[in-house]
Design an enzyme around this catalytic site. Structure first.
Site, PDB file in Angstrom:
ATOM      1  N   ALA A 122       0.846  -1.198   0.000  1.00  0.00           N
ATOM      2  CA  ALA A 122       0.000   0.000   0.000  1.00  0.00           C
ATOM      3  C   ALA A 122       0.879   1.245   0.000  1.00  0.00           C
ATOM      4  O   ALA A 122       2.023   1.228   0.470  1.00  0.00           O
ATOM      5  CB  ALA A 122      -0.919  -0.013   1.209  1.00  0.00           C
ATOM      6  N   ARG A 124       0.928   3.773   1.720  1.00  0.00           N
ATOM      7  CA  ARG A 124       1.360   4.309   3.013  1.00  0.00           C
ATOM      8  C   ARG A 124       2.651   3.648   3.500  1.00  0.00           C
ATOM      9  O   ARG A 124       3.268   4.117   4.456  1.00  0.00           O
ATOM     10  CB  ARG A 124       0.252   4.130   4.060  1.00  0.00           C
ATOM     11  CG  ARG A 124      -0.142   2.691   4.328  1.00  0.00           C
ATOM     12  CD  ARG A 124      -1.284   2.613   5.332  1.00  0.00           C
ATOM     13  NE  ARG A 124      -1.712   1.249   5.582  1.00  0.00           N
ATOM     14  CZ  ARG A 124      -2.617   0.600   4.872  1.00  0.00           C
ATOM     15  NH1 ARG A 124      -3.187   1.196   3.838  1.00  0.00           N
ATOM     16  NH2 ARG A 124      -2.970  -0.638   5.172  1.00  0.00           N
ATOM     17  N   TYR A 125       3.037   2.528   2.863  1.00  0.00           N
ATOM     18  CA  TYR A 125       4.242   1.816   3.277  1.00  0.00           C
ATOM     19  C   TYR A 125       5.449   2.104   2.384  1.00  0.00           C
ATOM     20  O   TYR A 125       6.580   1.830   2.785  1.00  0.00           O
ATOM     21  CB  TYR A 125       3.995   0.300   3.282  1.00  0.00           C
ATOM     22  CG  TYR A 125       2.910  -0.134   4.233  1.00  0.00           C
ATOM     23  CD1 TYR A 125       3.007   0.105   5.601  1.00  0.00           C
ATOM     24  CD2 TYR A 125       1.784  -0.791   3.764  1.00  0.00           C
ATOM     25  CE1 TYR A 125       2.012  -0.289   6.480  1.00  0.00           C
ATOM     26  CE2 TYR A 125       0.775  -1.198   4.629  1.00  0.00           C
ATOM     27  CZ  TYR A 125       0.903  -0.950   5.985  1.00  0.00           C
ATOM     28  OH  TYR A 125      -0.087  -1.348   6.844  1.00  0.00           O
ATOM     29  N   THR A 126       5.224   2.580   1.193  1.00  0.00           N
ATOM     30  CA  THR A 126       6.332   2.768   0.255  1.00  0.00           C
ATOM     31  C   THR A 126       6.748   4.228   0.170  1.00  0.00           C
ATOM     32  O   THR A 126       5.994   5.128   0.537  1.00  0.00           O
ATOM     33  CB  THR A 126       5.936   2.273  -1.143  1.00  0.00           C
ATOM     34  OG1 THR A 126       4.813   3.025  -1.613  1.00  0.00           O
ATOM     35  CG2 THR A 126       5.585   0.797  -1.125  1.00  0.00           C
TER      36      THR A 126
END
Length: 773
Positions: A122, A124-126
């Site tokens: 997602a 928000r993680y990368t």
């Protein structure tokens, strides 16, 4: 978006069909221009262009600290791209995948998916930032090179296109589906494309064939091996549409004790290791098709073929080896070439990559373009952006010169300038009047600091002014001289190619496409045909068939030794031939199946015999009317179940049993055809007088009296032959006769023999009985 459809004046009407047509065209063009197709100038779709521009404005250069992808997506959606976040993030992910784009434009930190089809994490993680090569698109953005337009709400401005310094539409390619059209542009090598663009710039008369000396074929991110012939690649680049045949790259690794295995290190585009393994699993462990309770014959054949071929396959891909598939054969006696060929034909290790060079041209219209048109339009675009960059820089230089000239006046008359400023209530107009300054120069003088009036600053001022005047002259020369401008373009393109270019990854070498000559294991089989037309197969040759049982009232008609990969030819008595897949004939201890269920036997015909062997095997075919010819076994094959006409017959005639003609007989001048009629006439003539034909009635073998028919034929190079004569009480006698006694020319009546019974057979000693090539 295009302009909306105007409503008709009040009281007027508009035909619904016309309104729907115009509305649909508006929608189609909106999708084509606003989403699906790349631009020939910068090679980007609108969403990709907005992503790059937004990241540029956020300061996310290659040397900057990366930020969360969610922040970038929010910036894109909030300012430039009013669509769903998934569309923006998916496009952003694709631009960061080094296995998708030949030259990734985004440096993605974190899980951005894998070549095995795994999805990205997602947003928000990368994290993300631009790659160094993105400078090819963005470095000249704010140098007056392109137009800016208001964004969707008018709060910000975005570029219409990016000032690409190289033809990115070819470097990274594109894939998209619009309304009524689609695009599939493969990636190419940066160095090759640059060389082609430079060559076309210097020699505008070059054609696509000439440019292919620099760009031989696409260059895919994952490598691979392009086997498409040059003429097909040329047709593709000349028309802008076609396909490229790509196969995996592999090596045969030798092991101890004669063992070997195949290592696949590069795969064609649009496939991955997981897909290859799934295909092999599906073939080695198939499931019945929908609505069926058991596997069909093709599935069984493929399963046996793959299980007899492959012992083990595993995926050893890791960080060091992005692709490493290991295939181990069932036996080291298998030829590696055949092993690889079967894998290529049965799996995605070889396949077609479609190519459709559709894009938005410089005229902002979608079109399919050939290679020369793409490069020429990009060169035109680059000339325009370079001209605007030079003009923009010239305006900046002239503006700076104008200001510095004002400062030089101040420096030379410093005391008087100070006096005017101190004594004046409105120093600006007084300065302009006293020294002939412009409004801009006077404003600048009033804004400068006192330290800038030092003597050392004066020397710097004079040097800067001289440098700017020299640059001004150079810029004016470039703008006025097209040849100098082209030289600058070539210099910049070659510098970019040197900085960002790399070696070609995809091998280009024409080769035959992988194809299976058979889909089953090559095994010896014995075919058994009964008198009532039932056929079965048994594994092996040289079998003892004494105990073979048949249905009541049935008996053995013919036994034929063949191989499972060789097609079975069926001849009927009325001149048609049929083809049956030998592997489809049931084996085991059963009675087999009616041959009529495997072919559509014509009305009134009976099965005469079955044949099998090498395609080049020859047979003498004759009919009861006395005509015949020599035919190859491959010419007897039929593609349809109803067969094909092999021998043309007159009413009442039938085909006789064919006689095998060996290669030794075809080149032997002493070989004779012996023809015997039911009326006990025999004729021998040279085999060389016969004609090899694919089909037809043939030549007259023997002239027959009214009511007589041709009964049998034989081929021999012996001086004598044995005639088998059926006795009146059912017995058989044999009479030895000389060929010379019946020798003549083809088409004669032959010699009437004084035989005590009807002629049953002829046997010479010169014709091989089996196995001779």
């Amino acid at each position: 978006m295009t302009d909306t459809i105007p409503l008709p004046p009040e009281g007027d009407s508009l035909i619904l069909a016309q309104y729907a047509e115009r509305a649909y065209l508006e929608y189609a063009m909106s999708v084509v221009k606003g989403r699906a197709l790349p631009d020939v100038g910068d090679g980007q779709k609108p969403v990709q262009r907005r992503i790059l521009f937004a990241m540029k404005e956020m300061g996310l250069a290659a040397n900057a600290k990366p930020v969360k992808s969610a922040r970038v997506v929010g910036e894109i959606l909030g300012k430039y791209h009013p669509h769903g976040d998934s569309s923006a993030y998916e496009a952003m992910v694709r631009m960061a995948q080094d296995f998708t784009l030949r030259y990734p434009l985004i440096d993605g930190i974190g899980n951005f998916g894998s070549r095995d089809g795994d999805g990205p994490a997602a947003m928000r993680y990368t994290e993300a930032r631009l790659t160094p090569i993105a400078e090819l698109l963005l470095s000249e953005l704010h140098q007056g090179t392109v137009d800016f337009v208001p964004n969707y709400d008018g709060a910000f401005e975005e570029p219409v296109s990016l000032p690409a310094r190289l033809p990115m539409v070819l470097l990274n390619g594109a894939s998209g589906i619009a309304v009524g059209m689609a695009t599939e542009i493969p990636p190419h090598n940066l160095g090759e494309v640059t060389q082609a663009a430079v060559a076309l710039l210097k020699k505008p008369y070059l054609q696509t064939a000439d440019l292919m000396e620099y760009i031989p074929a696409p260059d895919f991110a994952g490598g691979g091996h392009i086997i498409t012939p040059h003429k097909d690649l040329l047709a593709l680049y000349e028309t802008g549409k076609g396909s490229v045949r790509v196969r995996a790259r592999y090596e045969v690794e030798k092991l101890a004790r004669g063992q070997w295995r195949v290592i696949v290190s590069e795969l064609p585009p649009n496939t991955n290791a997981a897909k290859i393994l799934a295909e092999i699993e599906e073939q080695t462990n198939p499931k019945p098709k929908a609505g069926k309770k058991q596997l069909n014959q093709d599935q069984l054949n493929t399963k046996k073929l793959m299980l007899d071929l492959i012992e083990r396959v595993r995926d050893e891909s890791d960080g060091e080896h992005p692709v490493r598939l290991v295939f181990e054969p069932k036996s080291s006696r298998i030829e590696p070439e055949n092993f690889v060929n079967t894998l290529m034909a049965q799996t995605g290790l070889e396949g077609n990559v479609p190519v459709n060079l559709v894009m938005m041209g410089n005229d902002k219209r979608p079109a399919q373009k050939n290679l020369k048109t793409i490069l020429q339009e990009w060169l035109d675009y680059r000339v325009a952006t370079l001209t605007r960059r030079l003009a923009h820089r010239l305006a900046q230089v002239e503006k700076r010169i104008h200001i510095l000239e004002g400062r030089m006046i101040v420096f030379l008359h410093i005391d008087e300038v100070i006096r005017v400023i101190r004594e004046s209530d409105e120093p600006k107009p007084d300065l302009m009047a006293a020294f002939g300054l412009s409004d801009v120069q006077a404003e600048d003088i009033l804004e400068i600091r006192l330290r800038q009036l030092a003597r050392l600053e004066g020397f710097k001022l004079e040097k800067e002014l001289n440098d700017l005047r020299e640059e001004q002259g150079s810029l004016k020369n470039l703008l006025a001289d097209e040849s100098e401008k082209k030289k600058l373009m070539v210099k910049e393109m070659q510098a970019d190619a040197k900085q960002f270019g790399d070696e070609r990854r995809t091998l280009v070498q024409a080769a035959e496409r992988a194809a299976l000559t058979h889909t089953t294991a090559d095994e010896p089989v014995t075919l058994i045909l009964s008198q009532k037309g039932w056929i079965r197969s048994r594994a092996g040759h040289g079998l003892d068939l004494a105990q073979t049982a048949f249905k009541e009232g049935d008996a053995l008609q013919q036994v034929l030794e063949s191989r499972s990969v060789q097609p079975l030819i069926v001849l009927d008595t009325l001149g048609r031939s049929y083809t049956v897949d030998t592997a489809a004939i049931p084996g085991g201890r059963g009675d087999g199946v009616p041959l009529a269920s495997l072919i559509e036997l014509q009305a009134g015909a009976r099965v005469l015999c079955i044949l099998s062997g090498q395609p080049e095997n020859h047979y003498l075919l004759a009919n009861s009317g006395g005509y015949g010819f020599i035919a190859k076994l491959e010419d007897m094959a039929s593609r349809v179940k109803a067969g094909k006409v092999l021998m043309t017959l007159d009413k009442g005639e039938e085909v006789l049993m064919p006689v095998r003609v060996y290669q030794s007989a075809l080149i032997n001048p002493d070989c004779r055809v012996i023809a015997a009629s039911a009326g006990k006439r025999l004729l021998a003539f040279p085999l060389a007088e016969m004609k090899i034909m694919a089909k037809g009635r043939g030549l007259q073998l023997m002239s027959l009296a009214e009511g007589d028919t041709l009964a049998l034929t034989e081929i021999t190079d012996a001086a004598e032959y044995t005639a088998e004569i059926a006795g009146k009480r059912g017995g058989t006698s044999r009479e030895r006769l000389r060929v010379a006694d019946i020798d003549g020319k083809r088409g004669r009546k032959g010699r009437l023999l004084d035989l005590s019974g009807s002629l049953k057979g002829i046997r010479g000693t010169g014709q091989p009985e089996n196995g001779e090539a």
